[in-house]
Write a protein that holds these residues in place. Structure first.
Motif, PDB file in Angstrom:
ATOM      1  N   GLU A 125       0.862  -1.183   0.000  1.00  0.00           N
ATOM      2  CA  GLU A 125       0.000   0.000   0.000  1.00  0.00           C
ATOM      3  C   GLU A 125       0.905   1.241   0.000  1.00  0.00           C
ATOM      4  OE1 GLU A 125      -3.184   2.100   3.021  1.00  0.00           O
ATOM      5  OE2 GLU A 125      -2.564   0.037   3.426  1.00  0.00           O
ATOM      6  N   TYR A 126       0.645   2.166  -0.913  1.00  0.00           N
ATOM      7  CA  TYR A 126       1.438   3.411  -0.934  1.00  0.00           C
ATOM      8  C   TYR A 126       0.680   4.481  -1.702  1.00  0.00           C
ATOM      9  CZ  TYR A 126       2.781   1.545  -5.537  1.00  0.00           C
ATOM     10  OH  TYR A 126       2.751   1.031  -6.807  1.00  0.00           O
ATOM     11  N   GLN A 127       1.108   5.722  -1.487  1.00  0.00           N
ATOM     12  CA  GLN A 127       0.592   6.821  -2.302  1.00  0.00           C
ATOM     13  C   GLN A 127       1.785   7.622  -2.822  1.00  0.00           C
ATOM     14  OE1 GLN A 127      -2.021   9.308   0.101  1.00  0.00           O
ATOM     15  NE2 GLN A 127      -0.839   8.869   1.935  1.00  0.00           N
ATOM     16  N   PHE A 128       1.502   8.459  -3.822  1.00  0.00           N
ATOM     17  CA  PHE A 128       2.567   9.232  -4.446  1.00  0.00           C
ATOM     18  C   PHE A 128       2.574  10.666  -3.945  1.00  0.00           C
ATOM     19  CE2 PHE A 128       2.176   5.820  -7.518  1.00  0.00           C
ATOM     20  CZ  PHE A 128       3.475   5.631  -7.944  1.00  0.00           C
ATOM     21  N   ALA A 129       3.780  11.220  -3.820  1.00  0.00           N
ATOM     22  CA  ALA A 129       3.922  12.660  -3.625  1.00  0.00           C
ATOM     23  C   ALA A 129       4.693  13.198  -4.832  1.00  0.00           C
ATOM     24  CB  ALA A 129       4.674  12.964  -2.348  1.00  0.00           C
ATOM     25  N   LEU A 130       4.184  14.285  -5.401  1.00  0.00           N
ATOM     26  CA  LEU A 130       4.827  14.942  -6.537  1.00  0.00           C
ATOM     27  C   LEU A 130       5.367  16.275  -6.024  1.00  0.00           C
ATOM     28  CD1 LEU A 130       5.417  15.408  -9.569  1.00  0.00           C
ATOM     29  CD2 LEU A 130       3.019  16.068  -9.848  1.00  0.00           C
ATOM     30  N   ASN A 131       6.687  16.417  -6.051  1.00  0.00           N
ATOM     31  CA  ASN A 131       7.326  17.633  -5.520  1.00  0.00           C
ATOM     32  C   ASN A 131       6.799  17.965  -4.121  1.00  0.00           C
ATOM     33  OD1 ASN A 131       8.896  17.868  -7.849  1.00  0.00           O
ATOM     34  ND2 ASN A 131       7.218  18.906  -8.904  1.00  0.00           N
ATOM     35  N   GLN A 132       6.751  16.941  -3.300  1.00  0.00           N
ATOM     36  CA  GLN A 132       6.432  17.058  -1.860  1.00  0.00           C
ATOM     37  C   GLN A 132       4.978  17.385  -1.555  1.00  0.00           C
ATOM     38  OE1 GLN A 132       9.435  19.786  -0.513  1.00  0.00           O
ATOM     39  NE2 GLN A 132      11.077  18.490  -1.279  1.00  0.00           N
ATOM     40  N   THR A 133       4.086  17.099  -2.519  1.00  0.00           N
ATOM     41  CA  THR A 133       2.653  17.252  -2.270  1.00  0.00           C
ATOM     42  C   THR A 133       1.972  15.975  -2.745  1.00  0.00           C
ATOM     43  OG1 THR A 133       2.800  19.627  -2.659  1.00  0.00           O
ATOM     44  CG2 THR A 133       0.610  18.660  -2.803  1.00  0.00           C
ATOM     45  N   LEU A 134       1.005  15.465  -1.973  1.00  0.00           N
ATOM     46  CA  LEU A 134       0.327  14.228  -2.382  1.00  0.00           C
ATOM     47  C   LEU A 134      -0.301  14.416  -3.759  1.00  0.00           C
ATOM     48  CD1 LEU A 134      -1.427  12.984   0.879  1.00  0.00           C
ATOM     49  CD2 LEU A 134       0.669  12.124  -0.179  1.00  0.00           C
ATOM     50  N   ALA A 135      -0.182  13.383  -4.601  1.00  0.00           N
ATOM     51  CA  ALA A 135      -0.619  13.511  -5.993  1.00  0.00           C
ATOM     52  C   ALA A 135      -1.513  12.343  -6.386  1.00  0.00           C
ATOM     53  CB  ALA A 135       0.608  13.533  -6.902  1.00  0.00           C
ATOM     54  N   GLY A 136      -2.556  12.660  -7.160  1.00  0.00           N
ATOM     55  CA  GLY A 136      -3.450  11.636  -7.691  1.00  0.00           C
ATOM     56  C   GLY A 136      -2.823  10.962  -8.906  1.00  0.00           C
ATOM     57  N   MET A 137      -3.435   9.842  -9.329  1.00  0.00           N
ATOM     58  CA  MET A 137      -2.868   9.044 -10.420  1.00  0.00           C
ATOM     59  C   MET A 137      -2.896   9.767 -11.763  1.00  0.00           C
ATOM     60  SD  MET A 137      -1.682   6.493  -8.976  1.00  0.00           S
ATOM     61  CE  MET A 137      -1.514   4.840  -9.518  1.00  0.00           C
ATOM     62  N   ASP A 138      -3.795  10.753 -11.922  1.00  0.00           N
ATOM     63  CA  ASP A 138      -3.889  11.416 -13.231  1.00  0.00           C
ATOM     64  C   ASP A 138      -3.015  12.667 -13.323  1.00  0.00           C
ATOM     65  OD1 ASP A 138      -5.345  12.789 -11.418  1.00  0.00           O
ATOM     66  OD2 ASP A 138      -7.149  13.013 -12.651  1.00  0.00           O
ATOM     67  N   GLU A 139      -2.222  12.942 -12.309  1.00  0.00           N
ATOM     68  CA  GLU A 139      -1.375  14.151 -12.375  1.00  0.00           C
ATOM     69  C   GLU A 139      -0.262  13.985 -13.412  1.00  0.00           C
ATOM     70  OE1 GLU A 139      -0.618  16.922  -9.623  1.00  0.00           O
ATOM     71  OE2 GLU A 139      -1.938  16.133  -8.054  1.00  0.00           O
ATOM     72  N   ILE A 140      -0.004  15.067 -14.104  1.00  0.00           N
ATOM     73  CA  ILE A 140       1.020  15.079 -15.161  1.00  0.00           C
ATOM     74  C   ILE A 140       2.397  15.294 -14.529  1.00  0.00           C
ATOM     75  CG2 ILE A 140       1.799  16.309 -17.258  1.00  0.00           C
ATOM     76  CD1 ILE A 140      -0.911  15.012 -17.672  1.00  0.00           C
ATOM     77  N   ILE A 141       3.363  14.506 -14.991  1.00  0.00           N
ATOM     78  CA  ILE A 141       4.722  14.677 -14.478  1.00  0.00           C
ATOM     79  C   ILE A 141       5.597  15.291 -15.563  1.00  0.00           C
ATOM     80  CG2 ILE A 141       4.676  12.922 -12.688  1.00  0.00           C
ATOM     81  CD1 ILE A 141       5.566  10.850 -14.554  1.00  0.00           C
ATOM     82  N   LYS A 142       6.646  16.007 -15.102  1.00  0.00           N
ATOM     83  CA  LYS A 142       7.535  16.636 -16.080  1.00  0.00           C
ATOM     84  C   LYS A 142       8.998  16.449 -15.681  1.00  0.00           C
ATOM     85  CE  LYS A 142       6.999  21.202 -14.025  1.00  0.00           C
ATOM     86  NZ  LYS A 142       6.661  20.606 -12.707  1.00  0.00           N
ATOM     87  N   ASP A 143       9.868  16.752 -16.614  1.00  0.00           N
ATOM     88  CA  ASP A 143      11.304  16.544 -16.413  1.00  0.00           C
ATOM     89  C   ASP A 143      11.772  17.223 -15.130  1.00  0.00           C
ATOM     90  OD1 ASP A 143      13.807  15.549 -17.297  1.00  0.00           O
ATOM     91  OD2 ASP A 143      14.359  17.578 -17.900  1.00  0.00           O
ATOM     92  N   GLY A 144      12.559  16.493 -14.343  1.00  0.00           N
ATOM     93  CA  GLY A 144      13.134  17.063 -13.130  1.00  0.00           C
ATOM     94  C   GLY A 144      12.267  16.955 -11.897  1.00  0.00           C
ATOM     95  N   ASP A 145      11.032  16.458 -12.035  1.00  0.00           N
ATOM     96  CA  ASP A 145      10.154  16.325 -10.867  1.00  0.00           C
ATOM     97  C   ASP A 145      10.744  15.349  -9.849  1.00  0.00           C
ATOM     98  OD1 ASP A 145       8.203  18.116 -11.598  1.00  0.00           O
ATOM     99  OD2 ASP A 145       6.837  16.602 -12.415  1.00  0.00           O
ATOM    100  N   GLU A 146      10.425  15.627  -8.582  1.00  0.00           N
ATOM    101  CA  GLU A 146      10.782  14.696  -7.506  1.00  0.00           C
ATOM    102  C   GLU A 146       9.508  13.952  -7.107  1.00  0.00           C
ATOM    103  OE1 GLU A 146      13.410  15.830  -4.109  1.00  0.00           O
ATOM    104  OE2 GLU A 146      11.641  15.361  -2.904  1.00  0.00           O
ATOM    105  N   ILE A 147       9.561  12.641  -7.207  1.00  0.00           N
ATOM    106  CA  ILE A 147       8.372  11.835  -6.911  1.00  0.00           C
ATOM    107  C   ILE A 147       8.718  10.829  -5.821  1.00  0.00           C
ATOM    108  CG2 ILE A 147       6.730  10.180  -7.867  1.00  0.00           C
ATOM    109  CD1 ILE A 147       6.973  11.715 -10.492  1.00  0.00           C
ATOM    110  N   ALA A 148       7.858  10.788  -4.806  1.00  0.00           N
ATOM    111  CA  ALA A 148       8.123   9.878  -3.684  1.00  0.00           C
ATOM    112  C   ALA A 148       6.998   8.865  -3.557  1.00  0.00           C
ATOM    113  CB  ALA A 148       8.249  10.670  -2.391  1.00  0.00           C
ATOM    114  N   LEU A 149       7.373   7.637  -3.177  1.00  0.00           N
ATOM    115  CA  LEU A 149       6.389   6.589  -2.881  1.00  0.00           C
ATOM    116  C   LEU A 149       6.301   6.480  -1.363  1.00  0.00           C
ATOM    117  CD1 LEU A 149       7.180   5.906  -5.862  1.00  0.00           C
ATOM    118  CD2 LEU A 149       6.566   3.551  -5.316  1.00  0.00           C
ATOM    119  N   LEU A 150       5.106   6.798  -0.843  1.00  0.00           N
ATOM    120  CA  LEU A 150       4.938   6.894   0.602  1.00  0.00           C
ATOM    121  C   LEU A 150       4.050   5.769   1.120  1.00  0.00           C
ATOM    122  CD1 LEU A 150       4.194  10.734   0.742  1.00  0.00           C
ATOM    123  CD2 LEU A 150       6.399   9.592   0.929  1.00  0.00           C
ATOM    124  N   PRO A 151       4.571   4.914   1.986  1.00  0.00           N
ATOM    125  CA  PRO A 151       3.738   3.875   2.609  1.00  0.00           C
ATOM    126  C   PRO A 151       2.826   4.519   3.663  1.00  0.00           C
ATOM    127  CG  PRO A 151       5.951   3.815   3.502  1.00  0.00           C
ATOM    128  CD  PRO A 151       5.958   4.867   2.430  1.00  0.00           C
TER     129      PRO A 151
END
Lengths: 147, 78
Positions: B47-73
Protein backbone atom coordinates in the motif's frame (compact mmCIF):
# COMPACT_ATOMS: atom_id res chain seq x y z
CA UNK A 1 7.48 28.82 -5.27
CA UNK A 2 7.32 30.49 -1.88
CA UNK A 3 10.59 31.83 -0.48
CA UNK A 4 9.41 31.20 3.06
CA UNK A 5 12.00 29.32 5.10
CA UNK A 6 10.40 26.25 6.66
CA UNK A 7 11.28 25.43 10.24
CA UNK A 8 12.59 22.00 11.22
CA UNK A 9 9.98 20.22 13.33
CA UNK A 10 11.91 16.95 13.55
CA UNK A 11 13.97 16.05 16.61
CA UNK A 12 16.59 13.29 16.62
CA UNK A 13 15.66 10.66 19.25
CA UNK A 14 13.09 11.00 22.04
CA UNK A 15 11.60 14.30 23.19
CA UNK A 16 12.82 14.80 26.75
CA UNK A 17 10.64 15.93 29.67
CA UNK A 18 13.29 18.65 30.19
CA UNK A 19 12.57 20.04 26.70
CA UNK A 20 8.88 20.25 27.58
CA UNK A 21 9.60 21.98 30.91
CA UNK A 22 11.92 24.45 29.20
CA UNK A 23 9.34 25.13 26.54
CA UNK A 24 6.71 25.91 29.19
CA UNK A 25 9.18 28.17 31.02
CA UNK A 26 9.84 30.14 27.82
CA UNK A 27 6.16 31.10 27.67
CA UNK A 28 6.06 32.72 31.12
CA UNK A 29 7.10 36.06 29.59
CA UNK A 30 4.06 35.94 27.27
CA UNK A 31 1.59 37.37 29.72
CA UNK A 32 -1.32 37.58 27.23
CA UNK A 33 -1.56 33.77 27.43
CA UNK A 34 -4.19 32.39 29.81
CA UNK A 35 -4.23 28.72 28.79
CA UNK A 36 -1.85 26.10 27.44
CA UNK A 37 -2.68 22.63 26.21
CA UNK A 38 -0.14 19.89 25.54
CA UNK A 39 -0.38 16.58 23.74
CA UNK A 40 2.43 14.08 24.28
CA UNK A 41 2.70 10.93 22.20
CA UNK A 42 4.44 8.10 24.07
CA UNK A 43 5.71 4.81 22.64
CA UNK A 44 3.60 1.93 23.95
CA UNK A 45 4.83 -1.61 24.69
CA UNK A 46 2.24 -3.30 22.45
CA UNK A 47 2.05 -7.08 22.40
CA UNK A 48 1.85 -8.33 18.82
CA UNK A 49 1.57 -12.07 18.20
CA UNK A 50 3.28 -12.80 21.53
CA UNK A 51 6.16 -10.38 20.96
CA UNK A 52 6.57 -7.13 22.86
CA UNK A 53 7.43 -3.83 21.19
CA UNK A 54 10.56 -2.31 22.76
CA UNK A 55 10.94 0.77 20.53
CA UNK A 56 9.73 2.52 17.40
CA UNK A 57 12.30 3.54 14.80
CA UNK A 58 10.86 6.62 13.03
CA UNK A 59 11.85 7.87 9.60
CA UNK A 60 10.33 10.60 7.47
CA UNK A 61 10.28 12.27 4.09
CA UNK A 62 11.83 15.19 5.95
CA UNK A 63 11.35 18.00 3.41
CA UNK A 64 7.70 17.12 2.90
CA UNK A 65 7.06 16.40 6.59
CA UNK A 66 8.38 19.83 7.59
CA UNK A 67 6.19 21.44 4.91
CA UNK A 68 3.14 19.50 6.17
CA UNK A 69 3.83 20.39 9.83
CA UNK A 70 4.16 24.04 8.82
CA UNK A 71 0.86 23.93 6.87
CA UNK A 72 -0.94 22.25 9.79
CA UNK A 73 0.41 24.89 12.20
CA UNK A 74 -0.61 27.73 9.87
CA UNK A 75 -4.09 26.20 9.44
CA UNK A 76 -4.44 26.00 13.23
CA UNK A 77 -3.66 29.73 13.50
CA UNK A 78 -6.32 30.44 10.85
CA UNK A 79 -8.94 28.28 12.59
CA UNK A 80 -8.30 29.14 16.24
CA UNK A 81 -7.39 32.28 18.17
CA UNK A 82 -3.92 31.13 19.21
CA UNK A 83 -0.99 32.98 20.71
CA UNK A 84 1.54 30.19 20.11
CA UNK A 85 1.68 26.71 18.61
CA UNK A 86 4.67 24.37 18.62
CA UNK A 87 5.15 20.91 17.13
CA UNK A 88 8.09 18.53 17.65
CA UNK A 89 8.22 14.99 16.24
CA UNK A 90 10.96 12.43 16.84
CA UNK A 91 13.04 10.76 14.16
CA UNK A 92 15.16 7.68 14.86
CA UNK A 93 14.77 5.25 17.73
CA UNK A 94 12.35 6.07 20.56
CA UNK A 95 12.09 3.40 23.28
CA UNK A 96 8.84 2.42 25.00
CA UNK A 97 7.87 4.94 27.65
CA UNK A 98 9.70 7.72 25.83
CA UNK A 99 8.00 10.60 24.02
CA UNK A 100 7.80 10.87 20.24
CA UNK A 101 5.41 13.81 19.72
CA UNK A 102 5.01 17.13 21.53
CA UNK A 103 2.20 19.48 20.50
CA UNK A 104 1.94 22.68 22.53
CA UNK A 105 -0.80 25.28 21.99
CA UNK A 106 -1.35 28.52 23.87
CA UNK A 107 -4.24 30.95 23.83
CA UNK A 108 -6.04 33.54 25.94
CA UNK A 109 -8.66 30.98 27.01
CA UNK A 110 -8.76 27.19 27.38
CA UNK A 111 -11.29 26.26 24.67
CA UNK A 112 -9.07 27.45 21.81
CA UNK A 113 -5.96 25.82 23.30
CA UNK A 114 -7.79 22.46 23.75
CA UNK A 115 -9.41 22.50 20.29
CA UNK A 116 -6.25 23.54 18.46
CA UNK A 117 -4.11 20.95 20.24
CA UNK A 118 -6.47 18.17 19.21
CA UNK A 119 -6.78 19.51 15.66
CA UNK A 120 -2.99 19.65 15.20
CA UNK A 121 -2.47 16.17 16.66
CA UNK A 122 -5.15 14.57 14.45
CA UNK A 123 -3.84 16.34 11.35
CA UNK A 124 -0.29 15.13 12.04
CA UNK A 125 -1.48 11.53 12.35
CA UNK A 126 -3.40 11.77 9.06
CA UNK A 127 -1.08 13.88 6.90
CA UNK A 128 2.57 13.85 8.00
CA UNK A 129 4.80 11.53 5.95
CA UNK A 130 6.40 9.92 9.00
CA UNK A 131 6.97 6.16 9.03
CA UNK A 132 7.55 3.87 11.99
CA UNK A 133 9.09 0.47 12.48
CA UNK A 134 7.92 -1.33 15.63
CA UNK A 135 11.01 -3.10 16.95
CA UNK A 136 10.59 -6.26 19.06
CA UNK A 137 12.80 -7.80 21.78
CA UNK A 138 14.39 -10.26 19.36
CA UNK A 139 15.31 -7.38 16.96
CA UNK A 140 12.63 -8.40 14.44
CA UNK A 141 10.24 -5.62 13.43
CA UNK A 142 7.04 -4.70 11.66
CA UNK A 143 5.93 -1.49 9.96
CA UNK A 144 3.37 0.54 11.88
CA UNK A 145 0.33 2.20 10.31
CA UNK A 146 -1.92 4.85 11.88
CA UNK A 147 -5.56 3.80 12.31
CA UNK B 1 12.69 12.96 -19.21
CA UNK B 2 14.46 12.23 -15.95
CA UNK B 3 12.63 11.89 -12.64
CA UNK B 4 14.08 11.76 -9.17
CA UNK B 5 12.37 8.95 -7.24
CA UNK B 6 12.41 8.56 -3.47
CA UNK B 7 11.27 5.50 -1.53
CA UNK B 8 10.40 5.39 2.15
CA UNK B 9 9.68 2.92 4.95
CA UNK B 10 8.46 -0.49 3.86
CA UNK B 11 8.68 0.53 0.19
CA UNK B 12 12.41 1.32 0.47
CA UNK B 13 12.88 -1.96 2.32
CA UNK B 14 10.92 -4.01 -0.25
CA UNK B 15 12.88 -2.75 -3.24
CA UNK B 16 16.18 -2.30 -1.31
CA UNK B 17 16.60 1.27 -2.55
CA UNK B 18 15.98 4.71 -1.06
CA UNK B 19 16.27 6.76 -4.23
CA UNK B 20 17.14 6.61 -7.89
CA UNK B 21 16.85 8.59 -11.08
CA UNK B 22 14.72 7.08 -13.82
CA UNK B 23 14.41 8.09 -17.41
CA UNK B 24 10.93 7.61 -18.81
CA UNK B 25 8.72 8.79 -21.62
CA UNK B 26 5.53 8.55 -19.61
CA UNK B 27 3.16 11.36 -18.81
CA UNK B 28 1.24 10.69 -15.62
CA UNK B 29 1.68 9.25 -12.16
CA UNK B 30 -0.42 6.26 -13.30
CA UNK B 31 2.06 5.61 -16.14
CA UNK B 32 4.95 5.79 -13.69
CA UNK B 33 3.13 3.48 -11.28
CA UNK B 34 2.72 0.88 -14.04
CA UNK B 35 6.38 1.13 -14.96
CA UNK B 36 7.49 0.75 -11.33
CA UNK B 37 5.23 -2.25 -10.77
CA UNK B 38 6.79 -3.97 -13.77
CA UNK B 39 10.29 -3.08 -12.53
CA UNK B 40 9.54 -4.04 -8.90
CA UNK B 41 6.74 -6.67 -8.82
CA UNK B 42 6.86 -6.63 -5.01
CA UNK B 43 5.09 -3.23 -5.15
CA UNK B 44 1.89 -4.88 -6.38
CA UNK B 45 0.94 -6.11 -2.92
CA UNK B 46 2.06 -3.01 -1.00
CA UNK B 47 0.00 0.00 0.00
CA UNK B 48 1.44 3.41 -0.93
CA UNK B 49 0.59 6.82 -2.30
CA UNK B 50 2.57 9.23 -4.45
CA UNK B 51 3.92 12.66 -3.63
CA UNK B 52 4.83 14.94 -6.54
CA UNK B 53 7.33 17.63 -5.52
CA UNK B 54 6.43 17.06 -1.86
CA UNK B 55 2.65 17.25 -2.27
CA UNK B 56 0.33 14.23 -2.38
CA UNK B 57 -0.62 13.51 -5.99
CA UNK B 58 -3.45 11.64 -7.69
CA UNK B 59 -2.87 9.04 -10.42
CA UNK B 60 -3.89 11.42 -13.23
CA UNK B 61 -1.37 14.15 -12.37
CA UNK B 62 1.02 15.08 -15.16
CA UNK B 63 4.72 14.68 -14.48
CA UNK B 64 7.53 16.64 -16.08
CA UNK B 65 11.30 16.54 -16.41
CA UNK B 66 13.13 17.06 -13.13
CA UNK B 67 10.15 16.33 -10.87
CA UNK B 68 10.78 14.70 -7.51
CA UNK B 69 8.37 11.84 -6.91
CA UNK B 70 8.12 9.88 -3.68
CA UNK B 71 6.39 6.59 -2.88
CA UNK B 72 4.94 6.89 0.60
CA UNK B 73 3.74 3.87 2.61
CA UNK B 74 1.04 4.33 5.31
CA UNK B 75 1.83 7.10 7.78
CA UNK B 76 2.70 6.26 11.39
CA UNK B 77 3.49 9.64 12.92
CA UNK B 78 2.50 10.59 16.44
Amino acid sequence: MSEKKIKNFLVEGPITPEKIATSIAHHQVKTNIGAHDIFLGQVRADQIEGKEVIAIDYSAYAEMANKVFDEIREAAFDKYDLTCAHIYHSIGVVKVGELCLFVFTSSKHRAMAFDACRYITEEIKAKAPVFGKEVFENSSFQWKSNQ
Amino acid sequence: MILRLKYFGMIAEAIAKEEENVEIQHRTIADLDGLLKRKYPQLVTLEYQFALNQTLAGMDEIIKDGDEIALLPPFAGG
